[in-house]
Structure formats: C-alpha cells, structure tokens
Motif scaffolding. Sequence first.
Motif, PDB file in Angstrom:
ATOM      1  N   THR A  79       0.554  -1.110  -0.034  1.00  0.00           N
ATOM      2  CA  THR A  79       0.287   0.175  -0.202  1.00  0.00           C
ATOM      3  C   THR A  79       0.671   1.139   0.176  1.00  0.00           C
ATOM      4  O   THR A  79       0.595   2.380  -0.577  1.00  0.00           O
ATOM      5  CB  THR A  79      -1.548   0.201   1.140  1.00  0.00           C
ATOM      6  N   ALA A 103      -2.769  -2.965  -7.580  1.00  0.00           N
ATOM      7  CA  ALA A 103      -3.567  -3.482  -7.092  1.00  0.00           C
ATOM      8  C   ALA A 103      -4.461  -4.315  -6.402  1.00  0.00           C
ATOM      9  O   ALA A 103      -4.949  -5.715  -5.888  1.00  0.00           O
ATOM     10  CB  ALA A 103      -4.270  -1.844  -5.686  1.00  0.00           C
ATOM     11  N   LEU A 107      -3.619  -7.447  -4.192  1.00  0.00           N
ATOM     12  CA  LEU A 107      -4.190  -7.559  -2.831  1.00  0.00           C
ATOM     13  C   LEU A 107      -4.079  -8.596  -2.044  1.00  0.00           C
ATOM     14  O   LEU A 107      -4.625  -8.767  -1.389  1.00  0.00           O
ATOM     15  CB  LEU A 107      -4.696  -6.188  -2.899  1.00  0.00           C
TER      16      LEU A 107
END
Length: 358
Positions: A79, A103, A107
């Motif tokens: 992040t 992402a 993630l």
Amino acid sequence: MRSMFTQPIPTLRRDGDGIVILDQTLLPHRVETRRLETLEDVAHAIRGMQVRGAPLIGATAAYGVAIALLQDSRHPRLTHALEVLAATRPTAVNLNWALGRMAARLLPIAASARIEAAWDEAEQIRAGDAATCADIGRHGLALIEEIARRRNGRVRVMTHCNAGWLATLGEGTALAPVYAAHARGIPVHVWVSETRPRNQGLLTAWELREAGVPHTLIADNAAGIVMARGEVDIVITGADRVAANGDTANKVGTYLKALAAREHGVPFYIAAPRSTIDFGCPDAAGIPIEDRGDEEVCTAQGLAEDDGVRTLRLAPKGTSTANPAFDVTPARCITGIITERGICGPARLRDLFPTPAR
Ligand code: MRU
C-alpha cells in the motif's frame, strides 16, 4: 493486424531486479539509459520526467510496484508503494489505471506470491500497451488514407507535445497512424510544435527524423497561421485523461490548437487508449491539472557550444509565472477519439467501451 514496429530504443525494459529506462530529460541531445532499482528511483523518474507520456508513466509505475515488493512483499509495503507512486504526477490517469490493476491483482493474494505476480502484471501492462498502440495506428490510418484519396497528395498532419513511441511502450498514440501511413508509402508531413516549456515537441521532431517522416518544427504560436493558410488537413494529439463526456486533458497548448482547428474547419482528433479514459470523471471539472512551478517557464534547456546539455535562464529569478502543464479541450471541439477499438465521437466512448475493461 499486428504492427511490425519495434521501438528503436526501448522506453522501458525489465533488467533482472530492476528496469532500464531511456532518460528523456536529456533528449534530443543525448541518448542515455538509466537503471532504476528502488521505489524511490522509480518515483523520482516519473516526477522528474525522465519518463514521460501517459502510457509510459503508467507502465513505469507498475514496474515500480514490483521493485518495491522485492524489499518486503507484505500488505503495508504494497500500500505504501501504491501511494508513493500515485502521488508522483496528477493528470495522466494511466498512472491510476496501472496502479489499480496492480492493486487488484496483488492485494487479494498471499505476500509470498506477490513478487512474481507483480512482475507478471507489469509485463502484461507493457505488452498490452504495445498492442494497443498498433491498433490505434490501424484505426487512425483509415483517416489518413481517406484524406490521401481526397487530396491525391501529401497528407498534412499537425500534432502537439510528444505522443510517439517515446511516450508509450509501442509506436505511440497520435503518431501511430502517421507511422502506419508512412510504412504504407502514403506521403505524410507533420507540423510539430515545440511545446514550451518542456519542449516535448523536440522529442517528436527527433523521433520523426529518425524514422524518416517529413516534418517541420514550428513555434507553438505559429500553429494558427499555418492552419489559416490551409496547410493542415488533420490535427491528431494524444491525451493524458479523457473524461466520460469526451473533455480531454493533454499537454498545455492543445486547447488553442483545437480552437484554431474549429475556426478553420480542420478535423481535430485525439488518439488515446482505454487506459487514458476516466469514466469515473464526468467532465473537465474533475480533471486535476498539474502545476509545475516557476523554473520551467523561466529557463530553457539546450546544447551548449561545448556539447554539454545546459539550462539557460530566460527570465530573472523571482519573475512571477504560472505553469499549468496541461489544458482541457472541451468535447465540442473534438471531431473524434481514436482508440484501440475504433474511432468514435467524443460523447460515444461508452459505445466502444461498454463495460469496465482492464
Ligand atoms: O511530458 P509529459 O509527461 O508532461 O507529457 C505528457 C505527454 O507526453 C502528452 O501530454 C501527450 O500528448 C499524451 S501522452 C501520449
């Protein structure tokens, strides 16, 4: 149809645990590459314009995420990298698009799988942009062919800034149709404006010269008279962010060209991939415009007598300046948008891209 175009020097390539970029701050005077090995290197390269152009900025940021994870691939580091890279430059939405892809891929997966997946996703973004440029070239070629048939002679294209291979991972966006036409033997000539203050037009002139495409460099302020003299058949520029209604941010000076084109009945096209379209931004009001401060306006860079690349002061220190790096051309001034899926009117982007696509 896939393009046969190969970048004369790769704008970006993976090199082991790092990437090698072409340092665009020294062009057109020096051709030098740089190896980027840390997140900070990559952020600095984007912020300092060593890499330029919306698609190239996006891909560089994607590789930056992969590089950042080499140190630590856990959630906080990921992040952090996404945030640092997102903050480098505000206008080109390809940056957010590429980071959004990173992402979405990284993630949800385990930290142990992230490094390999990050390199893979960045590579897919790189290869995808090369293919996209080729498709934009193919669609834009049809416009140039049509003008060539009508005129029975040389097609005179005007562009602004740099939207050639230096700005992308392929042959470019706005210049892709030009290269495609040139490769087919269609006579083309390109009007290239300097693009003060950072002179990206000089990169365009350099590219075109290397490729053997006839062109003429003009001062930015000369674009109006060239159009008034009837010497432009079509304007094609790139874009940094296209809003959902077709309002388009591109390098400052694009808007003035669009106004002149409208006045003189010259068709004005934007060439941009899906990654430059921001469907989340309804119109011009939502597009952030980068302000790059005093120095670029007060100085200019060039080649000195001793062959060194030097910065010269044009205006005394302390001169009051404004330096918006981009402007927005309203959709009403745009004849059409050339994308990898075809050409549409500025208000019809959803016809070409009906679903949220990667
Ligand atoms: O040099 P930059 O990164 O500030 O400029 C971006 C560009 O190259 C352009 O605005 C270009 O016309 C669109 S990106 C192909």
